[in-house]
Design a protein around this motif. Structure first.
Motif, PDB file in Angstrom:
ATOM      1  N   TYR A  78       0.861  -1.178   0.000  1.00  0.00           N
ATOM      2  CA  TYR A  78       0.000   0.000   0.000  1.00  0.00           C
ATOM      3  C   TYR A  78       0.892   1.221   0.000  1.00  0.00           C
ATOM      4  O   TYR A  78       1.867   1.295   0.752  1.00  0.00           O
ATOM      5  CB  TYR A  78      -0.897  -0.004   1.244  1.00  0.00           C
ATOM      6  N   THR A  79       0.571   2.192  -0.846  1.00  0.00           N
ATOM      7  CA  THR A  79       1.306   3.455  -0.871  1.00  0.00           C
ATOM      8  C   THR A  79       0.569   4.466  -0.003  1.00  0.00           C
ATOM      9  O   THR A  79      -0.615   4.755  -0.238  1.00  0.00           O
ATOM     10  CB  THR A  79       1.454   3.979  -2.309  1.00  0.00           C
ATOM     11  N   VAL A  80       1.252   4.975   1.010  1.00  0.00           N
ATOM     12  CA  VAL A  80       0.665   5.915   1.957  1.00  0.00           C
ATOM     13  C   VAL A  80       0.243   7.195   1.243  1.00  0.00           C
ATOM     14  O   VAL A  80       1.007   7.760   0.451  1.00  0.00           O
ATOM     15  CB  VAL A  80       1.660   6.233   3.095  1.00  0.00           C
ATOM     16  N   GLN A  81      -0.973   7.633   1.520  1.00  0.00           N
ATOM     17  CA  GLN A  81      -1.526   8.864   0.958  1.00  0.00           C
ATOM     18  C   GLN A  81      -1.533   9.949   2.035  1.00  0.00           C
ATOM     19  O   GLN A  81      -1.494   9.650   3.230  1.00  0.00           O
ATOM     20  CB  GLN A  81      -2.964   8.626   0.475  1.00  0.00           C
ATOM     21  N   ARG A  82      -1.633  11.183   1.616  1.00  0.00           N
ATOM     22  CA  ARG A  82      -1.733  12.292   2.557  1.00  0.00           C
ATOM     23  C   ARG A  82      -2.972  12.079   3.435  1.00  0.00           C
ATOM     24  O   ARG A  82      -4.044  11.739   2.940  1.00  0.00           O
ATOM     25  CB  ARG A  82      -1.857  13.608   1.798  1.00  0.00           C
ATOM     26  N   ASP A  84      -3.270   9.696   5.698  1.00  0.00           N
ATOM     27  CA  ASP A  84      -3.317   8.326   6.208  1.00  0.00           C
ATOM     28  C   ASP A  84      -2.618   8.237   7.557  1.00  0.00           C
ATOM     29  O   ASP A  84      -1.708   9.016   7.863  1.00  0.00           O
ATOM     30  CB  ASP A  84      -2.598   7.364   5.248  1.00  0.00           C
ATOM     31  N   PRO A 113       3.548  10.316   3.261  1.00  0.00           N
ATOM     32  CA  PRO A 113       2.945  10.096   1.939  1.00  0.00           C
ATOM     33  C   PRO A 113       3.999   9.584   0.957  1.00  0.00           C
ATOM     34  O   PRO A 113       5.143  10.036   0.964  1.00  0.00           O
ATOM     35  CB  PRO A 113       2.451  11.487   1.542  1.00  0.00           C
ATOM     36  N   GLY A 114       3.608   8.595   0.166  1.00  0.00           N
ATOM     37  CA  GLY A 114       4.522   8.005  -0.801  1.00  0.00           C
ATOM     38  C   GLY A 114       5.238   6.776  -0.274  1.00  0.00           C
ATOM     39  O   GLY A 114       5.773   5.976  -1.042  1.00  0.00           O
ATOM     40  N   ARG A 116       5.813   3.114   0.923  1.00  0.00           N
ATOM     41  CA  ARG A 116       5.152   1.855   0.561  1.00  0.00           C
ATOM     42  C   ARG A 116       5.193   0.921   1.761  1.00  0.00           C
ATOM     43  O   ARG A 116       6.255   0.676   2.326  1.00  0.00           O
ATOM     44  CB  ARG A 116       5.831   1.234  -0.650  1.00  0.00           C
TER      45      ARG A 116
END
Length: 142
Positions: A78-82, A84, A113-114, A116
């Protein structure tokens, strides 16, 4: 307010206070709601102030059918989003915060963010996690 940090292992008990929810307690203890409900034999999401809940890692997922083959689950990232945070990601994938931390070698809860993240299999427990450290939690012998 419950005083269990998400990095602490879930082992012991906690007394429900006004305003607590299963989600809040599970998140702070590094458990999924399903694990918390299973370890306390809860059929619904209703809890009451003064109720004592066990905090233990219980496999809350149904057993695989006898005819199913044991295949290794596909690796999920999962790529962390702003916006999260670990408990939000853990809830989305049905894993504990502690399991996410262990799978990604994260100490604490800081993510960016960004970044993984490896998503562990459901029901995965963190390895060698410390016991809870709060005035309302009492360790249990296992």
């Amino acid at each position: 307010m419950l005083l269990i940090g998400p990095a602490h292992a879930a082992s012991g008990t906690v007394t429900v206070r006004s305003g607590d929810t299963l989600y809040k307690i599970a998140t702070r203890a590094g458990l999924s709601v399903a694990q918390l409900k299973a370890s306390n034999s809860l059929k619904s999401d209703t809890i009451r102030p003064g109720q004592v809940l066990k905090l233990s890692r219980v496999a809350a997922l149904p057993a695989a059918p006898a005819h199913a083959t044991a295949a290794a689950p596909a690796a999920v990232t999962y790529t962390v989003q702003r916006g999260d945070f670990l408990s939000k990601i853990a809830a989305k994938y049905g894993v504990s915060v502690g399991a996410l931390q262990a799978a990604n070698n994260i100490n604490g809860t800081l993510i960016s963010p960004g970044q993984r993240l490896k998503i562990p299999a459901r029901g995965a427990a963190p390895l060698l996690a410390p016991p809870p450290r709060c005035g309302r939690c009492t360790p249990t012998s296992m």
